[in-house]
Scaffold this active site. Structure first.
Site, PDB file in Angstrom:
ATOM      1  N   ASP A  98       0.872  -1.186   0.000  1.00  0.00           N
ATOM      2  CA  ASP A  98       0.000   0.000   0.000  1.00  0.00           C
ATOM      3  C   ASP A  98       0.905   1.231   0.000  1.00  0.00           C
ATOM      4  O   ASP A  98       1.736   1.395   0.889  1.00  0.00           O
ATOM      5  CB  ASP A  98      -0.894  -0.021   1.242  1.00  0.00           C
ATOM      6  CG  ASP A  98      -2.263   0.610   1.002  1.00  0.00           C
ATOM      7  OD1 ASP A  98      -3.283  -0.018   1.349  1.00  0.00           O
ATOM      8  OD2 ASP A  98      -2.290   1.728   0.451  1.00  0.00           O
ATOM      9  N   ASP A 199      -2.938   4.771  -2.433  1.00  0.00           N
ATOM     10  CA  ASP A 199      -3.956   5.381  -1.592  1.00  0.00           C
ATOM     11  C   ASP A 199      -4.312   6.772  -2.104  1.00  0.00           C
ATOM     12  O   ASP A 199      -3.433   7.597  -2.364  1.00  0.00           O
ATOM     13  CB  ASP A 199      -3.423   5.468  -0.160  1.00  0.00           C
ATOM     14  CG  ASP A 199      -4.488   5.852   0.839  1.00  0.00           C
ATOM     15  OD1 ASP A 199      -4.350   6.923   1.471  1.00  0.00           O
ATOM     16  OD2 ASP A 199      -5.463   5.105   0.958  1.00  0.00           O
ATOM     17  N   GLU A 241      -6.389   4.282  -6.147  1.00  0.00           N
ATOM     18  CA  GLU A 241      -7.688   4.530  -5.504  1.00  0.00           C
ATOM     19  C   GLU A 241      -8.146   5.896  -5.984  1.00  0.00           C
ATOM     20  O   GLU A 241      -7.527   6.907  -5.654  1.00  0.00           O
ATOM     21  CB  GLU A 241      -7.572   4.507  -3.978  1.00  0.00           C
ATOM     22  CG  GLU A 241      -8.911   4.659  -3.273  1.00  0.00           C
ATOM     23  CD  GLU A 241      -8.808   4.970  -1.790  1.00  0.00           C
ATOM     24  OE1 GLU A 241      -9.763   4.695  -1.046  1.00  0.00           O
ATOM     25  OE2 GLU A 241      -7.734   5.498  -1.362  1.00  0.00           O
ATOM     26  N   HIS A 315     -11.329  -2.480   3.210  1.00  0.00           N
ATOM     27  CA  HIS A 315     -11.210  -2.166   4.648  1.00  0.00           C
ATOM     28  C   HIS A 315     -11.922  -0.875   5.034  1.00  0.00           C
ATOM     29  O   HIS A 315     -11.971  -0.508   6.205  1.00  0.00           O
ATOM     30  CB  HIS A 315      -9.728  -2.039   5.014  1.00  0.00           C
ATOM     31  CG  HIS A 315      -9.080  -0.920   4.277  1.00  0.00           C
ATOM     32  ND1 HIS A 315      -8.887  -0.952   2.902  1.00  0.00           N
ATOM     33  CD2 HIS A 315      -8.643   0.286   4.673  1.00  0.00           C
ATOM     34  CE1 HIS A 315      -8.333   0.190   2.517  1.00  0.00           C
ATOM     35  NE2 HIS A 315      -8.182   0.956   3.573  1.00  0.00           N
ATOM     36  N   ASP A 316     -12.509  -0.175   4.031  1.00  0.00           N
ATOM     37  CA  ASP A 316     -13.258   1.072   4.274  1.00  0.00           C
ATOM     38  C   ASP A 316     -14.761   0.877   4.101  1.00  0.00           C
ATOM     39  O   ASP A 316     -15.525   1.819   4.326  1.00  0.00           O
ATOM     40  CB  ASP A 316     -12.829   2.140   3.264  1.00  0.00           C
ATOM     41  CG  ASP A 316     -11.412   2.643   3.485  1.00  0.00           C
ATOM     42  OD1 ASP A 316     -10.794   3.085   2.496  1.00  0.00           O
ATOM     43  OD2 ASP A 316     -10.937   2.581   4.627  1.00  0.00           O
TER      44      ASP A 316
HETATM   45  O1  TEU Z   1      -9.485   5.986   1.754  1.00  0.00           O
HETATM   46  C1  TEU Z   1      -9.938   7.170   1.166  1.00  0.00           C
HETATM   47  C2  TEU Z   1     -11.321   7.549   1.658  1.00  0.00           C
HETATM   48  O2  TEU Z   1     -11.859   8.529   1.278  1.00  0.00           O
HETATM   49  C3  TEU Z   1     -11.934   6.726   2.679  1.00  0.00           C
HETATM   50  O3  TEU Z   1     -11.082   6.828   3.674  1.00  0.00           O
HETATM   51  C4  TEU Z   1     -13.155   7.155   3.349  1.00  0.00           C
HETATM   52  O4  TEU Z   1     -13.386   6.279   4.369  1.00  0.00           O
HETATM   53  C5  TEU Z   1     -14.346   7.146   2.574  1.00  0.00           C
HETATM   54  O5  TEU Z   1     -15.372   7.666   3.349  1.00  0.00           O
HETATM   55  C6  TEU Z   1     -14.652   5.741   2.184  1.00  0.00           C
HETATM   56  O6  TEU Z   1     -15.835   5.337   2.628  1.00  0.00           O
HETATM   57  C7  TEU Z   1      -8.085   5.781   1.817  1.00  0.00           C
HETATM   58  C8  TEU Z   1      -7.838   4.517   2.628  1.00  0.00           C
HETATM   59  O7  TEU Z   1      -8.431   3.431   1.976  1.00  0.00           O
HETATM   60  C9  TEU Z   1      -8.416   4.753   4.002  1.00  0.00           C
HETATM   61  O8  TEU Z   1      -8.354   3.604   4.800  1.00  0.00           O
HETATM   62  C10 TEU Z   1      -7.656   5.890   4.662  1.00  0.00           C
HETATM   63  O9  TEU Z   1      -8.282   6.191   5.872  1.00  0.00           O
HETATM   64  C11 TEU Z   1      -7.665   7.120   3.765  1.00  0.00           C
HETATM   65  O10 TEU Z   1      -7.398   6.845   2.407  1.00  0.00           O
HETATM   66  C12 TEU Z   1      -6.577   8.085   4.210  1.00  0.00           C
HETATM   67  O11 TEU Z   1      -5.321   7.495   3.988  1.00  0.00           O
END
Ligand code: TEU
Ligand code: CA
Length: 542
Positions: A98, A199, A241, A315-316
């Site tokens: 990542d 990311d 992403e 994971h989000d």
């Molecule tokens: O995620 C980007 C992001 O916008 C999401 O975090 C956010 O949760 C959105 O509401 C999704 O439902 C990336 C990573 O995947 C996330 O885990 C990190 O928290 C974020 O970037 C910051 O690095």
């Protein structure tokens, strides 16, 4: 389209904090992953996407990195990391790391230096602005609630953080910053990793003074520079992403001629149960026809100018079987429906840990049960705004990220076999029934459905290269065909917990059932077929 190894791959995402603990401290670690490589080989995946394992104070569970070239103590050592890469390679499994370079942790030495003063050589590694009328420079918002600007008393300036206050954004306009990133990427590439998941990469071209965050004017120049200076010199998978991407934007990232990325994660299908123009917490029911149209659009829009990633979970995101399926009476059937629908589409599939055994959301009753900074900040902000606790908790139970982060459920021993200690986050109590051990022992389990889908993709080029066509059906019936070299496969799903009758005469009849989630010997589409709740199958047409 030039053939690439990742076009025939299936990726398994590991959230290391929740995968397998090996030393009883209640936190998953690298040794735990090494000890489970046999299981992943059994599943058949050939790529692991590993969420961050670098040094971090865990303000955002590792997505706030303080040292990119060292491993978080809780996860192990660089030796463990090298061993994981080597042992995975022995099983023909590549490790995709990542890459979190839109921001660092505020404990990264660059930021510590930058805070020393305006003349510090690292000051311009970050984005600083003077107050405007004593206030924040503008109204840019943080994804984790509140302003995206934090005031630094000492220097009398604000710094930008599109995520938490402890995740200051890097200034990519600074050439030194970009070179630091290429060098770090080459450090990992030289270790023989299989690539990078990048990311929020769509943010690194931001123009904050103009209120531009995503897809800024210089973004693609930076990605082409990155390609030239780092991963372009290796045969690796890169996936960006990119929230808000459209097929046209996705082509800018993944058209091979542009020498940028292999593919992107687009999220258009993920935003379908939130109210128009509002936040993900503002819920609305899913319109299945809308879901079908959007997925079909992506399946038919990239042609040879891009490549799709395919996913329901990460994971989000909340667990799909709880979100759009039925995680009670029809948990197995709906979990298999999502697997079959996704894995016969064109693109690279991603399986998020626990998806392959049908793990579900884990509802909470009080905010004290939550670990995730995004949910906690939203809770506090909405309490301020007068929302009822019940309404906010309901939103968190539907969309909160902790739903995806409950520990992996390996067996029915205490804590689901995740740890002999106290888990850092509550284990879903349904581990007594939903666990890997039960899935391995049951030939008709969700695990074996995924195992078979992965093998079918390896054995049949039509799954990788076939043209996609969505079929006209009633709203909650999702049906499409894949055509390749004179062969046609059809995939049909009853996307509801009700019995449905369907007729698709143009498909004729066949006895070649490739996979199904209910027993089925043959199908005659010229007749009216009765589909059980979530019934789904793929067949080869005559
Ligand atoms: O995620 C980007 C992001 O916008 C999401 O975090 C956010 O949760 C959105 O509401 C999704 O439902 C990336 C990573 O995947 C996330 O885990 C990190 O928290 C974020 O970037 C910051 O690095
Ligand atoms: Ca541990």
């Amino acid at each position: 389209m030039e053939k690439k190894w990742w076009q025939t791959s299936v990726v398994y995402q590991i959230y290391p904090r929740s995968f397998q603990d090996s030393n009883g401290d209640g936190i998953g670690d690298l040794r735990g992953i090494i000890n489970r490589l046999d299981y992943l080989q059994e599943l058949g995946i050939n790529v692991i996407w590993l969420s961050p394992v670098y040094k971090s104070p865990n303000d955002d569970n590792g997505y706030d990195i303080s040292d990119y070239e060292d491993i978080m103590d809780e996860f192990g050592t660089m030796e463990d990391m090298d061993e994981l890469i080597a042992k995975a390679r022995e099983k023909d499994i590549k490790l995709v790391m990542d890459l979190v370079v839109n921001h660092t942790s505020d404990e990264h030495k660059w930021f510590i230096e930058a805070k020393r003063g305006k003349d510090n050589p690292y000051r311009d590694y970050y984005i600083w602005r003077d107050p405007v009328n004593g206030e924040a420079p503008n109204d840019l918002k943080s994804t984790f609630s509140g302003s995206a600007w934090e005031y630094d008393e000492e220097s009398g300036q604000y710094y930008l953080h599109l995520f938490s206050k402890r995740q200051p954004d890097l200034n990519w306009e600074n050439k030194n910053v970009r070179e630091e990133v290429w060098n770090m990427m080459n450090f990992w590439l030289d270790k023989g990793i299989g690539g990078f998941r990048m990311d929020v990469i769509y943010l690194v071209g931001k123009q904050p003074d103009l209120g531009i965050t995503g897809n800024g004017p210089k973004l693609h120049d930076y990605l082409q520079e990155m390609h030239e200076k780092s991963f372009g010199n290796y045969d690796v998978l890169t996936v960006g992403e990119t929230w808000g991407a459209t097929p046209e934007i996705a082509k800018l990232y993944s058209n091979p001629e542009r020498k940028e990325l292999s593919m992107v994660f687009q999220f258009e299908h993920i935003g379908l149960d939130q109210q128009e123009g509002k936040d993900k917490w503002d819920l609305k029911p899913l319109d299945i026809q809308e879901l079908k149209n959007i997925l079909a659009k992506w399946q038919t829009s990239l042609g040879t100018e891009g490549w799709n990633s395919l996913f329901w979970n990460n994971h989000d995101l909340p667990r799909i079987v709880s979100r759009w399926g039925n995680d009670k009476e029809y948990r197995v059937e709906s979990a298999k429906m999502f697997a079959i629908l996704l894995h016969f589409m064109k693109g690279t599939p991603y399986i998020y840990q626990g998806e392959e055994i049908g793990m579900t959301n884990r509802p909470i009753n009080d905010i004290s049960e939550i670990n995730d900074i995004e949910s906690i900040n939203m809770y506090n902000e909405r309490i301020q705004q007068g929302y009822s606790k019940a309404a906010i908790i309901a939103s968190i139970n539907a969309k909160g990220r902790d739903n995806a982060r409950t520990p992996m459920q390996w067996d029915n021993t205490e804590n689901g076999g995740f740890t002999t200690g106290t888990p850092w986050l509550h284990v879903n109590p349904n581990y007594t029934d939903i666990n890997v051990k039960n899935n391995l022992e049951d030939p008709n389990s969700i695990f074996h459905c995924y195992q078979k889908l992965i093998q079918l993709r390896k054995d049949h080029p039509i799954v990788v290269w076939g043209d996609f066509e969505l079929l006209e059906t009633m709203d909650d019936v999702f049906a499409y065909t894949r055509k390749f070299e004179g062969e046609t496969w059809a995939v049909v799903a009853n996307f509801s917990d009700q019995t449905r009758t369907i007729s698709l005469p143009e498909l004729g009849s066949t006895k070649e059932i490739i996979i199904s989630n209910y027993p089925r010997e043959s199908v005659d589409f010229t007749d009216v077929i009765t589909f059980k709740p979530y019934e789904t199958f793929a067949v080869k047409l005559n």
